[in-house]
Every structure is written in C-alpha cells, then in structure tokens.
Motif scaffolding. Structure first.
Motif, PDB file in Angstrom:
ATOM      1  N   ALA A 162      13.565 -17.637  11.317  1.00 43.71           N
ATOM      2  CA  ALA A 162      13.179 -16.542  10.433  1.00 43.71           C
ATOM      3  C   ALA A 162      11.703 -16.198  10.591  1.00 43.71           C
ATOM      4  CB  ALA A 162      13.489 -16.914   8.975  1.00 43.71           C
ATOM      5  N   TYR A 163      10.839 -17.236  10.573  1.00 44.19           N
ATOM      6  CA  TYR A 163       9.410 -16.991  10.742  1.00 44.19           C
ATOM      7  C   TYR A 163       9.122 -16.447  12.140  1.00 44.19           C
ATOM      8  CZ  TYR A 163       4.362 -17.768  10.667  1.00 44.19           C
ATOM      9  OH  TYR A 163       3.010 -17.580  10.724  1.00 44.19           O
ATOM     10  N   GLY A 164       9.851 -16.978  13.136  1.00 48.40           N
ATOM     11  CA  GLY A 164       9.648 -16.517  14.513  1.00 48.40           C
ATOM     12  C   GLY A 164       9.963 -15.042  14.664  1.00 48.40           C
ATOM     13  N   ALA A 211       7.114 -12.472  15.700  1.00 46.16           N
ATOM     14  CA  ALA A 211       7.243 -12.278  17.156  1.00 46.16           C
ATOM     15  C   ALA A 211       6.770 -13.500  17.931  1.00 46.16           C
ATOM     16  CB  ALA A 211       6.469 -11.038  17.609  1.00 46.16           C
ATOM     17  N   VAL A 212       7.259 -14.671  17.528  1.00 39.74           N
ATOM     18  CA  VAL A 212       6.919 -15.912  18.214  1.00 39.74           C
ATOM     19  C   VAL A 212       8.201 -16.711  18.399  1.00 39.74           C
ATOM     20  CG1 VAL A 212       6.375 -17.069  16.032  1.00 39.74           C
ATOM     21  CG2 VAL A 212       5.460 -17.980  18.162  1.00 39.74           C
ATOM     22  N   GLU A 213       8.296 -17.414  19.526  1.00 35.55           N
ATOM     23  CA  GLU A 213       9.499 -18.170  19.851  1.00 35.55           C
ATOM     24  C   GLU A 213       9.636 -19.371  18.915  1.00 35.55           C
ATOM     25  OE1 GLU A 213      12.929 -18.576  22.140  1.00 35.55           O
ATOM     26  OE2 GLU A 213      11.404 -17.004  22.261  1.00 35.55           O
ATOM     27  N   PRO A 214      10.795 -19.541  18.263  1.00 37.86           N
ATOM     28  CA  PRO A 214      10.985 -20.723  17.416  1.00 37.86           C
ATOM     29  C   PRO A 214      10.901 -22.004  18.247  1.00 37.86           C
ATOM     30  CG  PRO A 214      12.699 -19.069  17.014  1.00 37.86           C
ATOM     31  CD  PRO A 214      11.959 -18.640  18.251  1.00 37.86           C
ATOM     32  N   GLY A 215      10.473 -23.081  17.628  1.00 34.00           N
ATOM     33  CA  GLY A 215      10.399 -24.355  18.348  1.00 34.00           C
ATOM     34  C   GLY A 215       9.282 -25.233  17.822  1.00 34.00           C
ATOM     35  N   VAL A 275      -9.789 -15.570  20.975  1.00 36.61           N
ATOM     36  CA  VAL A 275      -8.859 -16.608  20.531  1.00 36.61           C
ATOM     37  C   VAL A 275      -7.439 -16.066  20.491  1.00 36.61           C
ATOM     38  CG1 VAL A 275      -8.213 -18.076  18.578  1.00 36.61           C
ATOM     39  CG2 VAL A 275     -10.621 -17.836  19.210  1.00 36.61           C
ATOM     40  N   PHE A 276      -7.278 -14.885  19.937  1.00 33.85           N
ATOM     41  CA  PHE A 276      -5.952 -14.268  19.828  1.00 33.85           C
ATOM     42  C   PHE A 276      -5.322 -14.080  21.206  1.00 33.85           C
ATOM     43  CE2 PHE A 276      -3.283 -10.458  19.842  1.00 33.85           C
ATOM     44  CZ  PHE A 276      -2.381 -10.761  18.831  1.00 33.85           C
ATOM     45  N   GLY A 277      -6.090 -13.522  22.141  1.00 31.63           N
ATOM     46  CA  GLY A 277      -5.553 -13.290  23.480  1.00 31.63           C
ATOM     47  C   GLY A 277      -5.160 -14.578  24.179  1.00 31.63           C
ATOM     48  N   PHE A 278      -6.012 -15.607  24.081  1.00 29.97           N
ATOM     49  CA  PHE A 278      -5.705 -16.885  24.721  1.00 29.97           C
ATOM     50  C   PHE A 278      -4.444 -17.510  24.143  1.00 29.97           C
ATOM     51  CE2 PHE A 278      -6.322 -21.428  23.482  1.00 29.97           C
ATOM     52  CZ  PHE A 278      -5.811 -21.993  24.643  1.00 29.97           C
ATOM     53  N   VAL A 279      -4.336 -17.506  22.815  1.00 34.94           N
ATOM     54  CA  VAL A 279      -3.185 -18.157  22.172  1.00 34.94           C
ATOM     55  C   VAL A 279      -1.891 -17.426  22.509  1.00 34.94           C
ATOM     56  CG1 VAL A 279      -2.138 -18.764  19.958  1.00 34.94           C
ATOM     57  CG2 VAL A 279      -4.577 -19.133  20.321  1.00 34.94           C
ATOM     58  N   ARG A 280      -1.906 -16.111  22.434  1.00 32.36           N
ATOM     59  CA  ARG A 280      -0.681 -15.360  22.727  1.00 32.36           C
ATOM     60  C   ARG A 280      -0.308 -15.477  24.204  1.00 32.36           C
ATOM     61  NH1 ARG A 280       2.560 -14.600  18.724  1.00 32.36           N
ATOM     62  NH2 ARG A 280       3.432 -12.700  19.621  1.00 32.36           N
ATOM     63  N   GLN A 281      -1.303 -15.489  25.083  1.00 32.53           N
ATOM     64  CA  GLN A 281      -1.011 -15.667  26.506  1.00 32.53           C
ATOM     65  C   GLN A 281      -0.444 -17.053  26.772  1.00 32.53           C
ATOM     66  OE1 GLN A 281      -4.331 -14.857  29.087  1.00 32.53           O
ATOM     67  NE2 GLN A 281      -3.220 -15.368  30.935  1.00 32.53           N
ATOM     68  N   HIS A 325       0.884 -18.964  18.776  1.00 36.02           N
ATOM     69  CA  HIS A 325       0.824 -18.083  17.602  1.00 36.02           C
ATOM     70  C   HIS A 325      -0.461 -18.390  16.841  1.00 36.02           C
ATOM     71  CE1 HIS A 325       2.015 -15.839  14.083  1.00 36.02           C
ATOM     72  NE2 HIS A 325       2.071 -16.920  13.327  1.00 36.02           N
ATOM     73  N   VAL A 326      -1.038 -17.370  16.237  1.00 31.54           N
ATOM     74  CA  VAL A 326      -2.257 -17.553  15.455  1.00 31.54           C
ATOM     75  C   VAL A 326      -2.117 -16.777  14.153  1.00 31.54           C
ATOM     76  CG1 VAL A 326      -3.407 -15.660  16.692  1.00 31.54           C
ATOM     77  CG2 VAL A 326      -4.774 -17.353  15.469  1.00 31.54           C
ATOM     78  N   LYS A 327      -2.538 -17.394  13.058  1.00 34.02           N
ATOM     79  CA  LYS A 327      -2.346 -16.794  11.735  1.00 34.02           C
ATOM     80  C   LYS A 327      -3.573 -17.031  10.867  1.00 34.02           C
ATOM     81  CE  LYS A 327       0.552 -14.880   8.691  1.00 34.02           C
ATOM     82  NZ  LYS A 327       1.197 -13.568   8.912  1.00 34.02           N
ATOM     83  N   ILE A 328      -3.951 -15.993  10.097  1.00 39.26           N
ATOM     84  CA  ILE A 328      -5.097 -16.091   9.188  1.00 39.26           C
ATOM     85  C   ILE A 328      -4.599 -16.119   7.749  1.00 39.26           C
ATOM     86  CG2 ILE A 328      -7.187 -14.964   8.332  1.00 39.26           C
ATOM     87  CD1 ILE A 328      -7.501 -13.633  11.018  1.00 39.26           C
TER      88      ILE A 328
END
Length: 525
Positions: free
Chosen positions: A302-304, A308-312, A355-361, A365-368
């Motif tokens: 659900a969170y994924g 827009a992030v792969e569950p796991g 930071v956002f670009g590195f994490v998504r690449q 996932h990154v969250k504030i």
C-alpha cells in the motif's frame, strides 16, 4: 365500516401512487439533466435507457440504441479496441464487481476524455439484475491540468537554468579573472602567481561539483553500488560530522543492532548523509540536537503504491533535528533544484535535490516529516543487499600514482583540446602516451603493430563509440586495460545509472590527481 376502510385504503393507495409518480418524475428529471452520461443496462449488458446528455453526444435517439448490446452502441464503435474492453466490463459487473476506468472516445464532436464507472444493480437478495454505466467528460479538466503541469514545468526549468547560470557565471568569473591576472603577471616577468592558479583551480573544482550535483538530481551519475554497512559508515563519519556541525549542535547516533547491509554507492551515501546533516545544522541557527539513526525497514504494497517505490526490505538512515521545521509548502518543494529558504550566499539549493536523485537512482525512497517550530526528520530508504554476508567492501586503490616510464597509454578523444590536456597530464605522470582523434585512427595504430598497456577513451564519439572501440581493441590486444571517460553518463557502459561489472569510468571534468589515481588503479587491477 368495511366500506369506509376500503375507501381509506383506496385513498391511501392513490396518495402513494401520486407520491411515487412525483418521485419518478423528479428522478427522471435528474437522470435527463444530470451533467454526466448515464444509462441502464440489463444483466446481459443490453441498453434499456440512456439520458439526454449521452444521446446528444452521439446524435441518436433512445429508439436508435435501445436493446443494443452496450459494446455495440455508437459511443464505442468509433474507437478501436473499445468494443472488447466494454465486453470485459459487462462480464466483470455481471459477476458483481465495480468498474472504474479513464479513456478517450472518438465521438462525432471530436475526441473526448471520460472518467467512467459501471456498477451492478442488485435485487433484495443480492442477485445482480442490471448495471448502471456513468461517465463524466473530463476533457477540459485534463487539458487545464496539462497546462498547469506545463506551466509548473517551465517554472521549474526557469528556476533550474537561472540557478545554473548564476552559479556557473560566478565560477567562470573567478576562473577567467584569475587566468587573466596570471597572464598579465607572467608577461611582466613576475613568478609569484600561485594564488591566481589556486583561485582558478578552486573555481573549476566548484564548477565540477555543481555538474556532479546536477547529474545526481537528474539520476544520470554513474553509480557503483556495493554492500554497505551503514552503522560503520555513520561511525566512521562521526568526527567529520562533529567538526562540520560545530559546538552548538549536539549530535547523537542511534545505530540498530543486526542492521542489514544496504546496496548503494558508498561515496554517494556519505555525501547524502553529510548533506542532510549540514541542512539540519542550518535549520538550527541557535543550536540544538541532531540525531542520525539506522534501522531495518519494510515497505508494504500500500505504501509502495502510494509513493511509487517497490515494496520490500530496506535499510533506513534517518537524520532528525530540533530546528525551525518546514511548512507543507516548503516540504513540497524541498527537493527542487536551486530551491532554498536560506539567505543569499548561504546555500546552492542543490543539497536535498542531490540526495533525492541519488536515492531514487539507487531504487530507494526518501521522505520528509516536518512541523514548523518542531524540527524535521528526513528518512532515506536504501534497498537491502541480498547476498552473502561476507561480501567484500569496496577495495582501496593500491600502487603509486605515477607511471613506471615503460607503460603505454593510448588516449582517444575527439575534442582536440581535451585530448591535448589528457596527453600532457599522462606524460607528466610518467607514462608513454600516444593519441588518436577517433576510433578509426586508434584501430589503425593497433593494426600497424602498436601495443598499449591502457586504452583511455571518451565514450561519446563519432564513427565508433568508446565501448565499440574498446571491444574491438581488447579482441586484438587481450591484455590491454580500458578506462572510459565522459562528461555524460547515459551511454553504453552505464545501464540505468549503474556501471557494468568490471568497468572503470573517470567522469569529466577531472584533475591530475584523480587521473593519476584512476589510471594506476586500472593498470594494477
């Protein structure tokens, strides 16, 4: 008495009948005048009613379409593939399920976009006895949304290009001004010019750092992910972070026992942690507490889907502060490049975007999480490394930075000035250097009997790419090593931003120390 009760029953029936007629009239009025398209189908999907809005769209009367299978009505016949889709929806609703779709239809008045739903009609015992299709024409709304997105995109592009122009112009001004002064002083015979050289190099280094940050935001930097122990990394960075944060910020670390290894590029993760800590420090101008925390984390389906992030399974690195916090509006823009709430000259606005670009690449996932006046927590989720626990960490380069005087390097670069600079630098480092302006010229040297210890080639070139050239040359000289260079990374040796195994890449621009270390590493590998 019986007659009186009968008259009352008849009167009551007449009243109820009139009430039902009035209700039916009102419902019919709503049905006919409602903005959305609406109809009624039998259980097997035949049309038995349609409102005026629906009929007007296809230029038909109710008699023209009544009794037709819904999939064969004029609403759908003009759009390829819709007949089969509607048949599937009818079967789905007949089985008791709802349908919700958005699609385009080719109608007599042109192509329109509809938000469509179809639901079952049930009897008192729950049996499906019919179905109600309804659709809202959202063409204008979607067009307005597209225009808004384009406007926002252009605003972001304007902000990005304005930020780049501002920062690059400052750096170029330092470089050009320093070189001009250096030229004038040398012309006068003065030799005390090291400060001008240092200033030009500093400006160039800052320009190179800016391009790397932009590539990071765009997810175009080459990453070399390996198993990373985040606990060890945070511990090793503690002294650096303490010096960076200053005396007014109290730093704490909460490191989880049994932490999984993350699958990430260690140097980029270090930069990300440093950027987050610097941002946290700046949010606490009067001091405060900064906490770096690690933990194992699981992202569910659900969170994924929502983010827009792969569950796991993921490794969490969180940085929290007790600073000024951010409003929802600032949080929404925090990852935009060159967006900053800091004063002029106190930030580039690229830290969080990097930071956002590195994490998504990195498929993370990154969250504030933030509240004004209460502080901010920024959570970075990196994929868990699934492999042997004993997987080796990234090896340190070995050997000396200089050449032996006998090792030969072939430099292949189509930009003449870039080639000349690389050739002179490598000769200065003690290597025997040959050069070629392209792949065909390089192949002719090998075909003529020349051998080389190392091929140092640009990737994006006319005729042959660096990868194609390397493949052909290694087949001719099996012992030759290959080092790629490029100013851009979306190419043959980088797949989805990740370097192919065994591939060595030196991104442009690079200094002599970087060149010396990488060449030595490749030759000794």
């Amino acid at each position: 008495m019986a007659q009186l009760e009968l008259r009352r029953a008849v009167a009551d029936l007449a009243t109820r009948t009139e009430t039902l007629r009035a209700q039916e009239s009102r419902l019919r009025t709503v049905f006919e005048t409602i903005y959305q398209f609406q109809g009624l189908l039998t259980r097997d999907g035949r049309l038995i009613d349609a409102n005026a809005v629906s009929l007007k769209a296809i230029g038909c009367t109710e008699a023209d379409v009544s009794g037709l299978p819904y999939c064969d009505t004029p609403w759908f016949l003009g759009t390829p593939g819709m007949r089969e889709r509607v048949q599937g929806w009818v079967a789905q609703v007949a089985a008791g399920q709802d349908v919700r779709e958005e699609f385009d239809l080719n109608l007599p008045g042109g192509t329109r976009t509809f938000d469509f739903a179809m639901r079952p009609v049930r009897s008192t015992d729950g049996t499906v006895v019919g179905m109600v299709p309804e659709a809202v024409d959202v063409t204008e709304r979607r067009s307005a949304e597209a225009q808004l997105r384009q406007s926002q995109k252009m605003e972001a592009v304007g902000q990005l290009t304005g930020g780049i122009a501002h920062d690059f112009n400052n750096m170029l001004a330092v470089i050009v001004g320093s070189l001009n002064l250096l030229q004038r002083r040398l012309a006068k015979g003065e030799t005390d010019v090291s400060r001008y050289v240092d200033a030009a190099l500093d400006g160039a280094d800052r320009a190179a750092a800016l391009t790397h940050r932009l590539l990071a935001f765009s997810r175009l930097q080459p990453l070399d992910p390996v198993p990373v122990d985040a606990n060890r990394m945070v511990t090793d960075m503690s002294d650096l972070l303490a010096r960076t944060l200053g005396e007014t910020v109290r730093m704490e670390t909460v490191l989880s026992a049994g932490l999984w290894k993350a699958h990430a590029d260690p140097s980029q993760l270090e930069n990300a942690i440093l950027n987050l800590c610097v941002n946290a420090r700046d949010a606490m101008p009067d001091g405060g507490r900064l906490t770096v925390e690690t933990a194992n984390a699981h992202i569910d389906g659900a969170y994924g889907r929502e983010n827009a992030v792969e569950p796991g399974q993921y490794v969490l690195v969180a940085v929290s502060d007790t600073g000024t916090g951010m409003s929802p509006e600032v949080v929404a823009r925090a990852f935009d490049p060159f967006f900053t709430t800091k004063g002029v000259g106190k930030g580039t606005g690229l830290g969080l975007s990097q930071v956002f670009g590195f994490v998504r690449q990195s498929n993370g996932h990154v969250k504030i999480y933030s509240e004004p006046g209460r502080g901010t927590t920024l959570k970075v989720y990196l994929p868990r490394f699934h492999g042997p626990e004993g997987a080796p960490d990234e090896a340190e380069p070995s050997g000396t930075p200089n050449g032996s005087g006998a090792e030969t390097v072939l430099v292949v670069e189509d930009d003449e000035r870039m080639r000349a600079c690389s050739v002179e630098s490598l000769r200065e480092l003690g290597y025997v250097v040959s050069e070629a302006g392209g792949g065909a010229e390089a192949l002719r040297l090998v075909e003529g009997g020349r051998t080389f210890s190392l091929l140092f080639t640009d990737i994006v070139m006319p005729e042959l790419t660096g990868r194609e050239l390397a493949d052909r040359m290694v087949a001719m000289l099996p012992g030759m090593r290959v080092l790629y260079t490029t100013g851009y990374t979306r190419n043959a040796v980088v797949h989805n931003g990740v370097l192919d195994a065994g591939t060595h890449l030196l991104p442009k621009p690079f200094g002599m120390d970087q060149l010396a270390e990488m060449v030595r590493t490749v030759l000794d590998s």
